[in-house]
Design an enzyme around this catalytic site. Structure first.
Site, PDB file in Angstrom:
ATOM      1  N   GLU A 112       0.831  -1.101  -0.070  1.00  0.00           N
ATOM      2  CA  GLU A 112       0.137  -0.013   0.100  1.00  0.00           C
ATOM      3  C   GLU A 112       0.731   1.229   0.097  1.00  0.00           C
ATOM      4  OE1 GLU A 112      -2.534   1.625  -0.195  1.00  0.00           O
ATOM      5  OE2 GLU A 112      -4.363   0.371   0.753  1.00  0.00           O
ATOM      6  N   ASP A 113       0.236   2.329  -0.509  1.00  0.00           N
ATOM      7  CA  ASP A 113       0.947   3.631  -0.134  1.00  0.00           C
ATOM      8  C   ASP A 113       0.800   4.073   1.116  1.00  0.00           C
ATOM      9  OD1 ASP A 113      -1.862   3.937  -0.449  1.00  0.00           O
ATOM     10  OD2 ASP A 113      -1.608   5.533  -2.051  1.00  0.00           O
ATOM     11  N   ASP A 116      -4.246   4.756   6.459  1.00  0.00           N
ATOM     12  CA  ASP A 116      -4.788   6.247   7.260  1.00  0.00           C
ATOM     13  C   ASP A 116      -5.667   5.592   8.214  1.00  0.00           C
ATOM     14  OD1 ASP A 116      -5.626   8.695   7.776  1.00  0.00           O
ATOM     15  OD2 ASP A 116      -6.707   9.012   5.942  1.00  0.00           O
ATOM     16  N   PHE A 165      -2.670  15.732   5.030  1.00  0.00           N
ATOM     17  CA  PHE A 165      -2.936  15.299   3.603  1.00  0.00           C
ATOM     18  C   PHE A 165      -1.514  15.326   3.031  1.00  0.00           C
ATOM     19  CE2 PHE A 165      -4.487  14.621  -0.890  1.00  0.00           C
ATOM     20  CZ  PHE A 165      -5.274  13.462  -0.794  1.00  0.00           C
ATOM     21  N   VAL A 166      -1.206  14.260   2.172  1.00  0.00           N
ATOM     22  CA  VAL A 166       0.233  14.147   1.604  1.00  0.00           C
ATOM     23  C   VAL A 166       0.112  13.727   0.185  1.00  0.00           C
ATOM     24  CG1 VAL A 166       1.560  13.959   3.774  1.00  0.00           C
ATOM     25  CG2 VAL A 166       0.889  11.983   2.281  1.00  0.00           C
ATOM     26  N   ASP A 172      -1.895  10.968  -4.532  1.00  0.00           N
ATOM     27  CA  ASP A 172      -2.449  11.809  -5.304  1.00  0.00           C
ATOM     28  C   ASP A 172      -3.439  13.034  -4.620  1.00  0.00           C
ATOM     29  OD1 ASP A 172      -4.532   9.878  -5.054  1.00  0.00           O
ATOM     30  OD2 ASP A 172      -5.669  11.071  -6.435  1.00  0.00           O
ATOM     31  N   ARG A 178       1.073  12.635  -8.599  1.00  0.00           N
ATOM     32  CA  ARG A 178       1.632  11.352  -8.268  1.00  0.00           C
ATOM     33  C   ARG A 178       3.379  11.236  -8.680  1.00  0.00           C
ATOM     34  NH1 ARG A 178      -2.661   7.811  -7.021  1.00  0.00           N
ATOM     35  NH2 ARG A 178      -4.617   8.267  -8.115  1.00  0.00           N
TER      36      ARG A 178
END
Ligand code: IMP
Ligand code: MG
Length: 191
Positions: A112-113, A116, A165-166, A172, A178
């Site tokens: 995963e990126d 959260d 938020f990054v 994105d 991205r």
């Protein structure tokens, strides 16, 4: 985590005049990806794993990670969506694209990126575990512990970050940014 430098974007339309603040620089990412690849090798190197890239956000991370791995494995893709175009999780996860191959009796590494709320990872783990794999482990480049309402188990984690938020390195804002080679916080500005 120290902010390395300020970075002023001058985005062309359709991007608004966002100000970017680099949170994790290129070199820091590169070093951490190399460390993670060694941990992955130690745990899965003999097991012929299937590395599952969670689209779209993980594609950059996976591309760098797999090129550091020097043992046999295959790669597959799925797409899960919980956000739509919003910056706040809708709390609902959908599997929009499934794996091409069966995973029964196979060792699976989900990449995963970012974790959260943990909802996506939780959903993916239980979905994949229902297909009788030998094991399912999770690797995430980023982790926002502040929002981790569901206790998601992340076996390999790159960086813990604040609850902002990054974007960048695959992540994105409404489909953009991205391509940035670093992880940055995005701030709305008027200028
Ligand atoms: P979770 O289900 O709340 O853990 O959300 C995970 C997904 O939300 C990630 O795979 C990302 O696609 C997206 N996401 C969460 N935080 C961010 C962020 O700060 N920037 C970009 N995408 C994010
Ligand atoms: Mg994602």
């Amino acid at each position: 985590m120290a902010i390395e430098m300020k970075y002023k974007m001058k985005p062309e339309p359709p991007l608004p005049p966002h100000r970017m603040e680099i949170l994790i620089g290129e070199e820091e990412i590169r070093n951490r990806v190399a460390e993670i690849s060694r941990d992955v090798r130690d745990q899965l190197g003999e097991l012929d794993p299937i590395i599952v890239c969670v689209l779209k956000g993980a594609f950059v991370f996976v591309a760098d990670l797999v090129r550091q791995l020097d043992f046999p494995f295959s790669v597959d893709f799925l797409r899960a969506s919980s956000y739509g175009n919003s910056v706040v999780s809708t709390g609902e996860v959908k599997l929009e694209l499934d794996l091409q191959q069966a995973i029964s009796n196979r060792h699976v590494l989900v990449v995963e990126d970012i974790v959260d709320t943990g909802l996506t990872v939780q959903y993916l783990k239980s979905n994949l575990e229902s297909r009788n794999p030998a094991s399912v482990s999770v690797c995430s480049l980023l982790h926002k512990p502040a929002n981790n309402v569901k206790l998601a188990s992340v076996d390999f984690c790159g960086f813990e970050i604040p609850n902002d938020f990054v974007v960048g390195y695959g992540l994105d804002w409404q489909g953009y940014y991205r391509n940035l080679p670093f992880i940055a916080q995005v701030h709305e500005t008027d200028t």
